[in-house]
Each structure stands twice: as structure tokens, then as C-alpha cells.
Design an enzyme around this catalytic site. Sequence first.
Site, PDB file in Angstrom:
ATOM      1  N   ASP A  57       3.662  -0.687  -6.952  1.00 12.89           N
ATOM      2  CA  ASP A  57       4.001  -1.790  -7.864  1.00 12.89           C
ATOM      3  C   ASP A  57       3.824  -1.298  -9.312  1.00 12.89           C
ATOM      4  OD1 ASP A  57       4.447  -4.898  -8.096  1.00 12.89           O
ATOM      5  OD2 ASP A  57       2.612  -4.557  -9.237  1.00 12.89           O
ATOM      6  N   HIS A 116       5.823  -5.701   0.276  1.00 13.81           N
ATOM      7  CA  HIS A 116       5.524  -5.121  -1.035  1.00 13.81           C
ATOM      8  C   HIS A 116       4.158  -4.450  -1.111  1.00 13.81           C
ATOM      9  CE1 HIS A 116       6.265  -4.616  -5.289  1.00 13.81           C
ATOM     10  NE2 HIS A 116       5.146  -5.241  -5.605  1.00 13.81           N
TER      11      HIS A 116
END
Length: 330
Positions: A101, A305
Site C-alpha cells: 500500500d 489488499h
Amino acid sequence: MTKLNYREVEANGLRMRIADHGAGPLILLCHGFPETAYAWRHQLEALAAEGYRVIAPDLRGFGGTTAPEAVEAYTLQLLVGDMVGLLDALTEESAVIVGNDWGATLAWQAALLRPDRFTAVAAIGVPIMGQPPVPPTQVFPQTDDALFYTLYFQDEGVAEAEFEADVGQALLKIYHAASGDAGPRGAHDATPNPFSMVSREGGLLAPLPVPEQGLPWLTDNDLAAFESDYSKSGFRGGLNLYRNLNRNWALHAALSGRTVDVPALYMVGTRDTGLAIPGMQQIIDAQEALAPRIRKPVYLEGCGHWAPQERPDQVSERLATFLREVVGHD
């Protein structure tokens, strides 16, 4: 709750909390938002067992690390300075830098700016991208009723108030909605993507469900560790990263066209929320022009994610293979 070997160091003017495991060549793990160093709990142990010294810092503004107040104190160049300062504090000449991320964005930038200190890079979720022609906030969509989440994060205090009203529930909702457990992206009945459009009136969290059975990769104790970190730091530090998107763009202009020339690895979950962004697959496919020594992309089937947490064994194994290729052991 996994017990991490936390300690504090002084780096680049910050008091930085780091998890420090193992001995050997240095591997630096950079977390994303909303996470802290605890997100790397599995890799810290697995890679240390492979013969590496593995360090996971809380980035500036997160968890147990100093949180400067000014928005402009959260540019990528300053975060790269933190990582260089961390190497200096550890008296380490170089490291392989790994990120997920926002940590992936930081890792790419560190490898671009300081290949002498960061000798290889592994990025999860966020690919290396070229310089867009206009500031990022001019590109993100908005309507009368909703705006892209990065725009929702721009106004100081708004998202902070929403998330900090119930820290544990905010984290659980976001973790679930951006995970592979939320279902295939783009499916008609898919869980709303937290990293997409946000209602101007209702905010980001309202449409996100609370998982009935919790999350298979996140124990109650794991969630409590993150909740404790964010109860101390709040969400402002992480949100300030988004408030520097245009400033980062302006600062990066001097580097436009420069490539990441160290060995590179990219992996992403097939259910990562980022893959739902139009054009993302084309950006992934075009990475070799910006990072000539990048390996073939690794796709983690059914993973969302939070790959280091959702697929810890697969991520650790892929990283270990890459590290054997790029790091010389005595």
C-alpha cells in the site's frame, strides 16, 4: 496476539518504534494505511528464520512513532529520509526495502532516490507509476453526491472524526471491505470498495458491513493490537499522506523519466481493491519501462489488499525466493 520485538530508535529527528527480528542482511518492511508495523508480524518471523535481520518501523505519524503536526511533514521525500535515517541509526549500509500500500509507494521512491542504500525493492499492491501530466487531485472523480476517497481525505479533521468515533469498528470495516473475503471485485453483489467513491453526506464507513464471523486472517487479539496503535496515534498521520499527493507530484517532477534500476518484485492479490481502478492493469503491465530489472508480476489468487496478512505464507515464500536471488549470504 503475536509478540513483536519492539524498541525505539532516533532517526531523522523522529522517535521511531521498530520491530527488530533476526540477524543477517537487512530487510526493511514498510506498512500501509490503516496499518502499523504489526501488519508484518508473519514476515518478521518467517524472514528472520531465513537468516535475515528484518525491521518493520511504524512510519511517521503511525503507532509508536513521532507524529509531526504539519500536513507538509508527510511528503514521500521526507519519508524516504526517515528510512535513510533508520539505516544510519542501525549502522547498516544498505537494505532491501519492501512495502505494501503506501509502504509500496515509499519503497519505490526510496529505490528511485537512493539505490546506494536500497539495493532491491519489493512492492505489494501498488505498482510503480509514471509522472501524470496534472496534479493527482485534478484527476480523481467527484459528483454532487460523492467524491473519490482520496478527495474525501483532503479536508483536515473530517475523516479523522469519522474513523476515531469507533477505532476498532472503523479498522474492522476497512480491513474486511478491502480484503479478499469481501468477494470478487466488480461482482454485482460485491461488498462496497472502501477505496472508491465516498458519499459526501454519509461518509466512508456507513455502507461497509461488519463481518459476521470476523476475518480468518485477523484474530481478535490482532485487531486489538491495531486498535491500540490507532487509539494512541489517531488517523491524522496516515491521512496526511493523501494530503500530500499534489505536493509529491510537484516534487517528483525533477525525477520524471528516471528509472528504478535495482532488482524489483511486484505482487498483488487478484481481489485487491486497486485492480478495480480503471487502467490499473495497464499500469502493472507497463512497469518494466520504469523498473527495467523487475520480475514477472506475481498474482495471489483470491487475495485482497492486505496480502502480508491475508496470505502470509505465500508472501513470505515469494519474498524469500526474491531475497535469495538479490542478497548474498556469507
